[in-house]
Enzyme design. Structure first.
Site, mmCIF file in Angstrom:
data_model
loop_
_atom_site.group_PDB
_atom_site.id
_atom_site.type_symbol
_atom_site.label_atom_id
_atom_site.label_comp_id
_atom_site.label_asym_id
_atom_site.label_seq_id
_atom_site.Cartn_x
_atom_site.Cartn_y
_atom_site.Cartn_z
ATOM 1 N N ASP A 271 0.828 -1.199 0.000
ATOM 2 C CA ASP A 271 0.000 0.000 0.000
ATOM 3 C C ASP A 271 0.868 1.257 0.000
ATOM 4 O O ASP A 271 0.531 2.264 0.600
ATOM 5 C CB ASP A 271 -0.940 -0.006 1.207
ATOM 6 N N CYS B 179 -14.920 0.874 8.572
ATOM 7 C CA CYS B 179 -16.179 0.128 8.692
ATOM 8 C C CYS B 179 -15.962 -1.283 8.152
ATOM 9 O O CYS B 179 -15.374 -1.463 7.087
ATOM 10 C CB CYS B 179 -17.286 0.835 7.914
ATOM 11 N N CYS C 110 -20.295 -11.345 5.238
ATOM 12 C CA CYS C 110 -19.877 -12.212 4.136
ATOM 13 C C CYS C 110 -19.718 -13.653 4.623
ATOM 14 O O CYS C 110 -18.961 -13.916 5.566
ATOM 15 C CB CYS C 110 -18.563 -11.714 3.535
#
Length: 379
Positions: free
Chosen positions: A158, A268, A275
């Protein structure tokens, strides 16, 4: 949702590449890299060719930007060439392979954590992964450079404009779910990603195959989103997303979203919590210790995020992803959560929540005062 930071100044300089033939040891390289990645505690590893683009993912991303869905995240509209290819001047000229890595961060006994800490997205409760996880990726890159003289390998976590999920999908370590997350069958989507881009070529059989989407008719993630941030499957509009407003945005969410917001303080996880692929057991606690809440959180209260000055905020968020939200942002998040508690309490009220809003109205940051007064007025 874990929202990418993509530090844009980590771009590769151009340079001469050494020639790297596959040689007689090429068939063993993938196995050696997998073994070293396992030693570094990565849960999943896959390989993809770095000298091919990801046109379908890039078209999806370009449409996302063209529609203005990136909101205040201006960095997402930059460095298109770097996103499109890994083997160009921006990332690593002459790259042949991208090694895609995933590390799980879901933990046991999360329900025992302080209530306000449970308002932080799971990946962000402990130490900032941009530090400790990147170090592990860098160690793997160093190992790859040692496999053959002249090999170049760069580590990313990232930290550059790389479409991480797209390359992980290409490498076959997971599929992209309807909520846009990379889902690893058998491990779920609570995974952080890293890449090693290298000039080391591998035999064709070592490269993965893109995994077909496996959501079927399930829409649990889309239906659970409190702010309807998914205009359609596989498309997230951050301008309606809780993670965007509690981490990336430097302004409060529009009033039309206030009633839909929960008590999240940073990020969040709702679309991941529901899922079915995340129904798997979490890893052993020693594997995820770095993602456990920082010890200082047990001595911190929600009130502290309203009361700290800038120097205190810097100290409080040392080695924590929460620093990205800024002091004013964390204060606004506290106020939005307080307003939610007040609405839920109804006529009985929640005196602590009201006191937090009243204190917010005296904050030294104008955006915090403005939001506090708006919320008090609405209530």
């Amino acid at each position: 949702m874990a929202m990418g930071t993509e530090l844009q100044d980590n771009l590769a300089p151009s340079g001469r590449l050494a020639e790297t033939g596959a040689g007689c040891h090429a068939t063993a390289w993938a196995a050696q890299i997998r073994a070293r990645a396992k030693e570094l505690e990565f849960d999943v590893i896959g390989f993809a060719r770095a000298d091919e683009a990801v046109p379908r993912h890039m078209a999806h991303f370009d449409d996302f930007v063209a529609r203005g869905m990136h909101g205040d995240m201006a960095y997402l509209a930059k460095h298109a060439a770097a996103r499109e290819r890994l083997d160009g001047e921006s990332i690593l000229p002459g790259a042949k392979t991208v090694i895609c890595l995933a590390r799980r961060y879901d933990r046991e006994d999360e329900e025992d954590e302080p209530p306000w800490v449970q308002g932080i997205a799971r990946y962000a409760r402990g130490r900032d992964y941009h530090g400790h996880l990147h170090k592990r990726v860098a160690k793997l890159a160093r190992f790859v450079r040692g496999l053959q003289e002249g090999v170049i390998a760069r580590a990313f976590c990232d930290t550059a404009p790389v479409l991480e999920r797209a390359w992980a999908h290409r490498a076959g370590i997971g599929f992209i779910g309807k909520n846009g997350m990379l889902i690893v069958p058998g491990k779920g989507s609570y995974c952080l990603l890293g890449e090693v881009v290298t000039t080391l070529p591998l035999p064709p059989e070592d490269y993965g195959q893109a995994m077909n989407e496996r959501c079927g008719s399930c829409t649990l993630c889309l239906d659970a989103c409190p702010t309807d941030a998914f205009p359609r499957p596989f498309v997230l509009d951050p301008r309606r997303c809780v993670s965007y407003y509690t981490i990336e945005s430097r302004s409060a969410p529009p009033q039309e979203l206030h009633a839909s917001l929960g008590e999240e303080l940073f990020g969040c996880d709702v679309c991941q919590q529901v899922c079915p692929y995340n129904g798997v057991a979490p890893p052993a606690s020693e594997h995820t210790a770095l993602f456990a809440p920082l010890s200082r959180w047990s001595e911190t209260s929600v009130w502290d995020w309203l009361r700290v000055d800038e120097a205190e905020f810097i100290e409080l968020t040392r080695s924590s992803p929460l620093r990205r939200a800024t002091r004013a942002g964390m204060a606004r998040n506290v106020l939005l959560a307080a307003a939610r508690r007040l609405r839920r309490a109804g006529e009985g009220g929640d005196e602590e929540a009201r006191s937090q809003l009243e204190e917010g109205a005296q904050h030294d940051e104008p955006s915090v005062r403005k939001l506090a007064n708006e919320l008090l007025g609405a209530l």
